[in-house]
Design a protein around this motif. Structure first.
Motif, PDB file in Angstrom:
ATOM      1  N   SER A  46       0.854  -1.195   0.000  1.00 38.53           N
ATOM      2  CA  SER A  46       0.000   0.000   0.000  1.00 38.53           C
ATOM      3  C   SER A  46       0.885   1.239   0.000  1.00 38.53           C
ATOM      4  CB  SER A  46      -0.958   0.017   1.193  1.00 38.53           C
ATOM      5  OG  SER A  46      -0.269   0.287   2.385  1.00 38.53           O
ATOM      6  N   ARG A  47       0.332   2.303  -0.570  1.00 39.87           N
ATOM      7  CA  ARG A  47       1.066   3.564  -0.675  1.00 39.87           C
ATOM      8  C   ARG A  47       0.052   4.690  -0.658  1.00 39.87           C
ATOM      9  NH1 ARG A  47       6.014   4.734  -4.762  1.00 39.87           N
ATOM     10  NH2 ARG A  47       6.213   6.960  -4.392  1.00 39.87           N
ATOM     11  N   SER A  48       0.280   5.678   0.178  1.00 37.69           N
ATOM     12  CA  SER A  48      -0.630   6.818   0.212  1.00 37.69           C
ATOM     13  C   SER A  48       0.153   8.083   0.548  1.00 37.69           C
ATOM     14  CB  SER A  48      -1.746   6.600   1.238  1.00 37.69           C
ATOM     15  OG  SER A  48      -1.207   6.552   2.540  1.00 37.69           O
ATOM     16  N   SER A  49      -0.389   9.202   0.116  1.00 37.56           N
ATOM     17  CA  SER A  49       0.230  10.482   0.444  1.00 37.56           C
ATOM     18  C   SER A  49      -0.842  11.559   0.429  1.00 37.56           C
ATOM     19  CB  SER A  49       1.349  10.818  -0.551  1.00 37.56           C
ATOM     20  OG  SER A  49       0.825  10.951  -1.851  1.00 37.56           O
ATOM     21  N   GLY A  50      -0.565  12.620   1.131  1.00 36.24           N
ATOM     22  CA  GLY A  50      -1.504  13.731   1.177  1.00 36.24           C
ATOM     23  C   GLY A  50      -0.812  14.973   1.692  1.00 36.24           C
ATOM     24  N   SER A  51      -1.465  16.083   1.501  1.00 35.89           N
ATOM     25  CA  SER A  51      -0.896  17.342   1.973  1.00 35.89           C
ATOM     26  C   SER A  51      -2.000  18.200   2.580  1.00 35.89           C
ATOM     27  CB  SER A  51      -0.210  18.084   0.826  1.00 35.89           C
ATOM     28  OG  SER A  51      -1.139  18.353  -0.202  1.00 35.89           O
ATOM     29  N   ASP A  52      -1.572  19.061   3.462  1.00 35.13           N
ATOM     30  CA  ASP A  52      -2.490  19.958   4.150  1.00 35.13           C
ATOM     31  C   ASP A  52      -1.950  21.372   3.998  1.00 35.13           C
ATOM     32  OD1 ASP A  52      -4.500  20.942   5.752  1.00 35.13           O
ATOM     33  OD2 ASP A  52      -3.606  20.288   7.640  1.00 35.13           O
ATOM     34  N   ASP A  53      -2.707  22.223   3.344  1.00 35.25           N
ATOM     35  CA  ASP A  53      -2.299  23.612   3.144  1.00 35.25           C
ATOM     36  C   ASP A  53      -2.721  24.423   4.369  1.00 35.25           C
ATOM     37  OD1 ASP A  53      -1.855  26.235   2.376  1.00 35.25           O
ATOM     38  OD2 ASP A  53      -2.589  25.936   0.338  1.00 35.25           O
ATOM     39  N   VAL A  54      -1.732  24.862   5.153  1.00 28.65           N
ATOM     40  CA  VAL A  54      -2.016  25.620   6.376  1.00 28.65           C
ATOM     41  C   VAL A  54      -1.631  27.093   6.211  1.00 28.65           C
ATOM     42  CG1 VAL A  54      -1.849  23.618   7.920  1.00 28.65           C
ATOM     43  CG2 VAL A  54       0.211  24.937   7.390  1.00 28.65           C
ATOM     44  N   THR A  55      -1.545  27.544   4.965  1.00 24.01           N
ATOM     45  CA  THR A  55      -1.124  28.919   4.692  1.00 24.01           C
ATOM     46  C   THR A  55      -2.040  29.938   5.362  1.00 24.01           C
ATOM     47  OG1 THR A  55      -0.299  28.180   2.557  1.00 24.01           O
ATOM     48  CG2 THR A  55      -0.524  30.553   2.862  1.00 24.01           C
ATOM     49  N   SER A  56      -3.350  29.749   5.250  1.00 24.70           N
ATOM     50  CA  SER A  56      -4.270  30.749   5.819  1.00 24.70           C
ATOM     51  C   SER A  56      -4.163  30.789   7.345  1.00 24.70           C
ATOM     52  CB  SER A  56      -5.713  30.478   5.383  1.00 24.70           C
ATOM     53  OG  SER A  56      -6.134  29.204   5.819  1.00 24.70           O
ATOM     54  N   GLN A  57      -4.006  29.615   7.985  1.00 23.76           N
ATOM     55  CA  GLN A  57      -3.832  29.603   9.439  1.00 23.76           C
ATOM     56  C   GLN A  57      -2.527  30.301   9.832  1.00 23.76           C
ATOM     57  OE1 GLN A  57      -4.786  26.891   7.552  1.00 23.76           O
ATOM     58  NE2 GLN A  57      -5.506  25.247   8.872  1.00 23.76           N
ATOM     59  N   TYR A  58      -1.488  30.077   9.026  1.00 23.95           N
ATOM     60  CA  TYR A  58      -0.187  30.682   9.306  1.00 23.95           C
ATOM     61  C   TYR A  58      -0.272  32.203   9.211  1.00 23.95           C
ATOM     62  CZ  TYR A  58       4.916  30.979   9.405  1.00 23.95           C
ATOM     63  OH  TYR A  58       6.216  31.243   9.763  1.00 23.95           O
ATOM     64  N   ILE A  59      -0.929  32.683   8.170  1.00 23.88           N
ATOM     65  CA  ILE A  59      -1.087  34.134   7.985  1.00 23.88           C
ATOM     66  C   ILE A  59      -1.927  34.723   9.120  1.00 23.88           C
ATOM     67  CG2 ILE A  59      -2.135  35.889   6.486  1.00 23.88           C
ATOM     68  CD1 ILE A  59      -1.243  34.110   4.110  1.00 23.88           C
ATOM     69  N   ASP A  60      -2.955  33.988   9.537  1.00 23.50           N
ATOM     70  CA  ASP A  60      -3.793  34.426  10.653  1.00 23.50           C
ATOM     71  C   ASP A  60      -2.961  34.552  11.929  1.00 23.50           C
ATOM     72  OD1 ASP A  60      -6.355  35.053  11.905  1.00 23.50           O
ATOM     73  OD2 ASP A  60      -6.210  33.068  12.835  1.00 23.50           O
ATOM     74  N   ILE A  61      -2.089  33.575  12.177  1.00 23.55           N
ATOM     75  CA  ILE A  61      -1.229  33.608  13.365  1.00 23.55           C
ATOM     76  C   ILE A  61      -0.282  34.806  13.294  1.00 23.55           C
ATOM     77  CG2 ILE A  61       0.722  32.427  14.463  1.00 23.55           C
ATOM     78  CD1 ILE A  61      -0.796  29.797  13.948  1.00 23.55           C
ATOM     79  N   GLN A  62       0.279  35.070  12.105  1.00 25.76           N
ATOM     80  CA  GLN A  62       1.162  36.225  11.953  1.00 25.76           C
ATOM     81  C   GLN A  62       0.432  37.531  12.300  1.00 25.76           C
ATOM     82  OE1 GLN A  62       2.499  35.646   7.853  1.00 25.76           O
ATOM     83  NE2 GLN A  62       4.568  35.227   8.591  1.00 25.76           N
ATOM     84  N   ALA A  63      -0.809  37.637  11.825  1.00 29.99           N
ATOM     85  CA  ALA A  63      -1.599  38.849  12.099  1.00 29.99           C
ATOM     86  C   ALA A  63      -1.889  38.974  13.591  1.00 29.99           C
ATOM     87  CB  ALA A  63      -2.907  38.815  11.304  1.00 29.99           C
ATOM     88  N   ARG A  64      -2.266  37.856  14.223  1.00 29.26           N
ATOM     89  CA  ARG A  64      -2.556  37.886  15.663  1.00 29.26           C
ATOM     90  C   ARG A  64      -1.309  38.258  16.466  1.00 29.26           C
ATOM     91  NH1 ARG A  64      -7.428  34.847  17.220  1.00 29.26           N
ATOM     92  NH2 ARG A  64      -8.437  34.165  15.301  1.00 29.26           N
ATOM     93  N   LEU A  65      -0.157  37.727  16.061  1.00 29.82           N
ATOM     94  CA  LEU A  65       1.090  38.051  16.752  1.00 29.82           C
ATOM     95  C   LEU A  65       1.421  39.532  16.621  1.00 29.82           C
ATOM     96  CD1 LEU A  65       3.360  34.969  15.958  1.00 29.82           C
ATOM     97  CD2 LEU A  65       2.710  35.797  18.226  1.00 29.82           C
TER      98      LEU A  65
END
Length: 195
Positions: free
Chosen positions: A90-109
């Motif tokens: 078996s073989r599987s892969s996936g990705s999670d785009d966390v760009t919007s959360q990262y930008i939100d954290i930058q703004a909050r900081l």
């Protein structure tokens, strides 16, 4: 002077995406211990490391699992090399785009750091102990939030820069069957004779 160009969230995201990549690979191998050693060599070849490992042995199989962390750009090459260690089941892969959360954290900081500066200014101007304690309490709360967001930001930076590849290596062993003793064979022969 011309006004400085403004960067929208979409433009920023297009240039600095935060993608967390995870993959897993299950293999049937001839020798699980050797395949595990080969995993260590391969991940080191691509500038990564073994983050976690386990080995389990039973009468019928040996199972070795390795959680590998490798620079995200090298993950596909590592997966292809790992596939050569045995038969892929078996073989599987996936990705999670966390760009919007990262930008939100930058703004909050940014907002929290500005609030921290403002509170430090109030603390310098405070004239009574009551006022000083009240400001220090607020300052402590703001600094706790800053630390939490910075921790989330560090996690995202780490997770996005290093892909996680889990390799599960299964070696099936033949079961040794003990030859039947004289006693059970005699009982079985007598039972057949009785019939």
């Amino acid at each position: 002077l011309a006004p400085a160009p403004t960067t929208t969230v979409d433009q920023q995201a297009a240039f600095d995406r935060k993608i967390i990549f995870n993959a897993s690979l299950s293999l049937d191998v001839v020798d699980a211990e050797k395949a595990f050693s080969d995993c260590e060599v391969l991940v080191a070849k691509y500038g990564g490391f073994v983050a976690q490992s386990s080995r389990q042995k039973s009468d019928t199989q040996v199972l070795a699992t390795a959680v590998l962390r490798v620079p995200a750009a090298k993950a596909t090459q590592l997966m292809n090399d790992l596939a050569g260690l045995g038969t892929v089941t078996s073989r599987s892969s996936g990705s999670d785009d966390v760009t919007s959360q990262y930008i939100d954290i930058q703004a909050r900081l940014k907002v929290l750091r500005a609030e921290e500066e403002q509170l430090l200014g109030f603390l310098k101007k405070a004239t009574s102990i009551k006022d000083m304690l009240a400001v220090q309490e607020q300052l402590s709360s703001v600094r706790t939030q800053i630390e939490q967001y910075e921790g989330q930001q560090r996690y995202m930076d780490n997770a996005a820069s290093l892909a996680t590849v889990t390799a599960e290596l299964t070696q099936t062993t033949e079961v040794f069957v003990a030859p039947r003793g004289f006693g059970p064979a005699l009982v079985e022969s007598l039972a057949r004779f009785g019939h």
